[in-house]
Design an enzyme around this catalytic site. Structure first.
Site, mmCIF file in Angstrom:
data_model
loop_
_atom_site.group_PDB
_atom_site.id
_atom_site.type_symbol
_atom_site.label_atom_id
_atom_site.label_comp_id
_atom_site.label_asym_id
_atom_site.label_seq_id
_atom_site.Cartn_x
_atom_site.Cartn_y
_atom_site.Cartn_z
ATOM 1 C CB ALA A 99 -54.039 23.337 -48.056
ATOM 2 C CB THR A 104 -41.980 19.203 -52.611
ATOM 3 O OG1 THR A 104 -40.945 18.280 -52.287
ATOM 4 C CG2 THR A 104 -42.848 18.568 -53.685
ATOM 5 C CG ASP A 105 -36.542 18.546 -52.666
ATOM 6 O OD1 ASP A 105 -37.547 17.897 -52.301
ATOM 7 O OD2 ASP A 105 -35.440 18.487 -52.065
ATOM 8 C CD GLU A 106 -40.439 13.995 -51.827
ATOM 9 O OE1 GLU A 106 -41.153 13.137 -52.350
ATOM 10 O OE2 GLU A 106 -40.120 13.986 -50.633
ATOM 11 C CE1 TYR A 112 -46.437 15.927 -50.978
ATOM 12 C CE2 TYR A 112 -44.184 15.300 -51.480
ATOM 13 C CZ TYR A 112 -45.091 16.235 -51.023
ATOM 14 O OH TYR A 112 -44.658 17.476 -50.613
ATOM 15 C CE LYS A 120 -46.796 20.197 -52.981
ATOM 16 N NZ LYS A 120 -47.673 21.147 -52.209
HETATM 17 P P1 NAD Z 1 -48.555 18.857 -43.145
HETATM 18 O O1 NAD Z 1 -49.041 17.538 -43.637
HETATM 19 O O2 NAD Z 1 -47.900 18.942 -41.817
HETATM 20 O O3 NAD Z 1 -49.776 19.899 -43.110
HETATM 21 C C1 NAD Z 1 -50.707 20.002 -44.157
HETATM 22 C C2 NAD Z 1 -51.856 20.878 -43.656
HETATM 23 O O4 NAD Z 1 -52.793 21.028 -44.736
HETATM 24 C C3 NAD Z 1 -52.624 20.269 -42.478
HETATM 25 O O5 NAD Z 1 -52.887 21.252 -41.515
HETATM 26 C C4 NAD Z 1 -53.909 19.782 -43.113
HETATM 27 O O6 NAD Z 1 -55.019 19.768 -42.229
HETATM 28 C C5 NAD Z 1 -54.106 20.791 -44.241
HETATM 29 N N1 NAD Z 1 -54.924 20.283 -45.345
HETATM 30 C C6 NAD Z 1 -54.815 19.088 -45.969
HETATM 31 N N2 NAD Z 1 -55.741 18.986 -46.922
HETATM 32 C C7 NAD Z 1 -56.442 20.152 -46.936
HETATM 33 C C8 NAD Z 1 -57.509 20.664 -47.720
HETATM 34 N N3 NAD Z 1 -58.066 19.930 -48.692
HETATM 35 N N4 NAD Z 1 -57.972 21.906 -47.455
HETATM 36 C C9 NAD Z 1 -57.426 22.645 -46.448
HETATM 37 N N5 NAD Z 1 -56.428 22.203 -45.671
HETATM 38 C C10 NAD Z 1 -55.922 20.979 -45.911
HETATM 39 O O7 NAD Z 1 -47.609 19.415 -44.282
HETATM 40 P P2 NAD Z 1 -46.287 20.288 -44.179
HETATM 41 O O8 NAD Z 1 -45.138 19.394 -43.969
HETATM 42 O O9 NAD Z 1 -46.537 21.413 -43.276
HETATM 43 O O10 NAD Z 1 -46.196 20.814 -45.685
HETATM 44 C C11 NAD Z 1 -46.870 22.001 -46.079
HETATM 45 C C12 NAD Z 1 -46.660 22.204 -47.561
HETATM 46 O O11 NAD Z 1 -45.271 22.303 -47.836
HETATM 47 C C13 NAD Z 1 -47.191 21.069 -48.443
HETATM 48 O O12 NAD Z 1 -47.750 21.642 -49.596
HETATM 49 C C14 NAD Z 1 -45.950 20.263 -48.782
HETATM 50 O O13 NAD Z 1 -46.106 19.616 -50.025
HETATM 51 C C15 NAD Z 1 -44.911 21.348 -48.840
HETATM 52 N N6 NAD Z 1 -43.535 20.934 -48.522
HETATM 53 C C16 NAD Z 1 -43.266 20.244 -47.367
HETATM 54 C C17 NAD Z 1 -41.955 19.920 -47.043
HETATM 55 C C18 NAD Z 1 -41.599 19.164 -45.780
HETATM 56 O O14 NAD Z 1 -40.451 18.773 -45.618
HETATM 57 N N7 NAD Z 1 -42.516 18.957 -44.848
HETATM 58 C C19 NAD Z 1 -40.925 20.290 -47.916
HETATM 59 C C20 NAD Z 1 -41.233 20.981 -49.092
HETATM 60 C C21 NAD Z 1 -42.542 21.312 -49.377
HETATM 61 O O1 DAU Z 2 -38.099 16.803 -50.113
HETATM 62 C C1 DAU Z 2 -39.209 17.485 -49.604
HETATM 63 C C2 DAU Z 2 -40.198 16.495 -49.057
HETATM 64 O O2 DAU Z 2 -39.648 16.033 -47.820
HETATM 65 C C3 DAU Z 2 -41.586 17.073 -48.828
HETATM 66 O O3 DAU Z 2 -42.141 17.431 -50.067
HETATM 67 C C4 DAU Z 2 -42.495 16.054 -48.131
HETATM 68 O O4 DAU Z 2 -43.744 16.647 -47.827
HETATM 69 C C5 DAU Z 2 -41.820 15.608 -46.837
HETATM 70 O O5 DAU Z 2 -42.598 14.603 -46.242
HETATM 71 C C6 DAU Z 2 -40.418 15.081 -47.135
HETATM 72 O O6 DAU Z 2 -40.478 13.862 -47.888
HETATM 73 P P1 DAU Z 2 -39.513 12.640 -47.577
HETATM 74 O O7 DAU Z 2 -40.109 11.404 -48.085
HETATM 75 O O8 DAU Z 2 -38.123 12.951 -48.001
HETATM 76 O O9 DAU Z 2 -39.562 12.716 -45.947
HETATM 77 P P2 DAU Z 2 -39.636 11.569 -44.842
HETATM 78 O O10 DAU Z 2 -39.392 12.242 -43.537
HETATM 79 O O11 DAU Z 2 -40.860 10.743 -44.982
HETATM 80 O O12 DAU Z 2 -38.389 10.672 -45.186
HETATM 81 C C7 DAU Z 2 -37.077 11.217 -45.223
HETATM 82 C C8 DAU Z 2 -36.140 10.113 -45.667
HETATM 83 O O13 DAU Z 2 -36.064 9.159 -44.596
HETATM 84 C C9 DAU Z 2 -36.620 9.360 -46.879
HETATM 85 O O14 DAU Z 2 -35.505 8.985 -47.671
HETATM 86 C C10 DAU Z 2 -37.285 8.109 -46.299
HETATM 87 C C11 DAU Z 2 -36.493 7.859 -45.023
HETATM 88 N N1 DAU Z 2 -37.256 7.265 -43.902
HETATM 89 C C12 DAU Z 2 -38.437 7.832 -43.539
HETATM 90 C C13 DAU Z 2 -39.167 7.312 -42.488
HETATM 91 C C14 DAU Z 2 -40.513 7.922 -42.098
HETATM 92 C C15 DAU Z 2 -36.717 6.203 -43.187
HETATM 93 O O15 DAU Z 2 -35.612 5.719 -43.500
HETATM 94 N N2 DAU Z 2 -37.440 5.698 -42.139
HETATM 95 C C16 DAU Z 2 -38.658 6.190 -41.783
HETATM 96 O O16 DAU Z 2 -39.273 5.632 -40.829
#
Ligand code: NAD
Ligand code: DAU
Length: 355
Positions: A80, A132-134, A158, A162
């Site tokens: 979450a 996350t790696d961020e 963000y 994290k």
């Molecule tokens: P997402 O935004 O798609 O989903 C987040 C979920 O958390 C949603 O279902 C939302 O309703 C729920 N949520 C938000 N706030 C909440 C709260 N207060 N209580 C309960 N539920 C809540 O996110 P995702 O991309 O699936 O990422 C999941 C996790 O993985 C996050 O912690 C994110 O930081 C981490 N992560 C994501 C990525 C990526 O590339 N998407 C990469 C590395 C780590």
């Molecule tokens: O690295 C892990 C992270 O990856 C997670 O922790 C985050 O939850 C997830 O959202 C993601 O973050 P990024 O910012 O890297 O993802 P995003 O898809 O938003 O963007 C990927 C790259 O693309 C980033 O350098 C920004 C760029 N971008 C993104 C969007 C939405 C564009 O150039 N155009 C766009 O419209």
């Protein structure tokens, strides 16, 4: 059973589907259902006796305490979070609230639950925090990829939120002995990803005949991991990870954004050619850059490979192929997530951004 938080989101939903496909252990999914939470992602589990859903906030102490007391999960997997960097730039408040205050509250509930367990249950219990790696900040072109020992240097609201949650999780291990595991993963892609993130946004825009926005010069580098591989890695860390340790998870797939966007265009040209015969690449537009945009992320995933034997199974090419196929096969899902709130977000983030 295990408690999964945020299981209606992108990675959480994939994780629950994956877990129940390979494991008998039931799952309770606690999700607040923000804009990113979508129960349709879990529609395949409608008749699944091993799955239950509760709508709620990880920061609702009384609610979470009651759930833990009633269900006595042997593990909590915390997905979450507010997860979109651009939204954190426009409005950081929810990120602080859920990612920091919410994780703190969840940890307090887990600490109370853990301390009331018997010796055997204590030995088996785990709290796995998905991060996350961020949190490590940005790399230069020649820098070594992020190892677990890399300093944290978050650059967006963000990633700062994290990183704060990661520190709290660590503190609950050292101070209270809660058996925590933290995973720091790179950019995921795959089925059910909300089309605010780069890859699904590009697919959805391309199919709708819209422009494909690339921030700045598009030479920012991310490491890309297919979501199914991430789920397998989390299962492995939960199974055999050492409490108190952190594990970096990555795909060994560094790629510049512009190259990812071109790869999506080329695949769509092959499987869903435009009626006018032109390439989708023609729709790429460079727009104003993201403020504070991290230039490069790269993950050194050798620790999880050498200690737990996990490696990604998909290449960027096979993962993208599966992902694009899923979006092509699910036009109704795409339509339904593009609500009025989604359109408002697109206007807020991209309106007036064209260079
Ligand atoms: P997402 O935004 O798609 O989903 C987040 C979920 O958390 C949603 O279902 C939302 O309703 C729920 N949520 C938000 N706030 C909440 C709260 N207060 N209580 C309960 N539920 C809540 O996110 P995702 O991309 O699936 O990422 C999941 C996790 O993985 C996050 O912690 C994110 O930081 C981490 N992560 C994501 C990525 C990526 O590339 N998407 C990469 C590395 C780590
Ligand atoms: O690295 C892990 C992270 O990856 C997670 O922790 C985050 O939850 C997830 O959202 C993601 O973050 P990024 O910012 O890297 O993802 P995003 O898809 O938003 O963007 C990927 C790259 O693309 C980033 O350098 C920004 C760029 N971008 C993104 C969007 C939405 C564009 O150039 N155009 C766009 O419209």
């Amino acid at each position: 059973m295990i408690l999964v938080t945020g299981g209606a989101g992108f990675i959480g939903a994939n994780f629950i589907l994956d877990w129940l496909a390979v494991n008998d252990e039931p799952v309770l999914n606690l999700d607040k259902l923000t804009y990113a939470g979508n129960l349709e992602n879990l529609a395949a589990l409608a008749d699944e006796a091993r799955y239950a859903f509760v709508r709620g906030d990880i920061g609702d102490r009384a609610r979470v305490d009651a759930l833990l007391t009633r269900h006595r999960p042997r593990a909590v997997v915390n997905f979450a979070a507010e997860s979109h960097v651009d939204r954190s730039i426009h409005a950081p408040d929810d990120f602080i609230q859920t990612n920091i205050v919410g994780t703190f509250s969840l940890l307090e509930s887990v600490r109370a639950h853990f301390s009331a367990l018997g010796t055997d249950e204590k030995a088996a219990f785990r709290f796995l925090h998905v991060s996350t790696d961020e949190v490590f900040g940005s790399l230069g072109p020649g820098d070594a990829p992020f190892a677990e020992t890399h300093r944290t240097a978050p650059n967006s609201p963000y990633s700062a939120s994290k990183a704060a949650s990661d520190h709290l999780v660590r503190a609950y291990f050292h101070t209270y002995g809660v058996p925590v595991l933290t995973t720091n993963c790179s950019n995921n892609y795959g089925a059910f990803q909300f089309p605010e993130k780069l890859i699904p946004l590009v697919i959805v825009n391309a199919l709708a005949g819209k422009s494909l926005p690339v921030y700045g010069d598009g030479r920012q580098i991310r490491d890309w991991l297919y979501v199914g591989d991430h789920c397998a890695a989390i299962r492995r860390v939960l199974e055999a990870g050492v409490p108190g340790e952190t594990y970096n998870i990555g795909g060994w797939n560094e790629c510049a954004n512009i190259d990812i966007v071109r790869a999506v265009c080329d695949r769509l040209d092959a499987v869903r050619p435009r009626s006018d015969g032109c390439s989708y690449r023609e729709r790429i537009v460079h727009v104003a850059d993201r403020p504070g945009h991290d230039r490069r992320y790269a993950i050194d995933a050798r620790k999880i490979e050498s200690t737990l034997g996990w490696r990604p199974a998909e290449t960027l090419s096979t993962g993208l192929e599966k992902t694009i196929r899923w979006y092509l096969d699910n036009p109704d899902w795409i339509l339904r997530v593009q609500s009025g709130a989604y359109r408002d977000w697109i206007e807020k983030n991209y309106g007036g951004r064209n260079e």
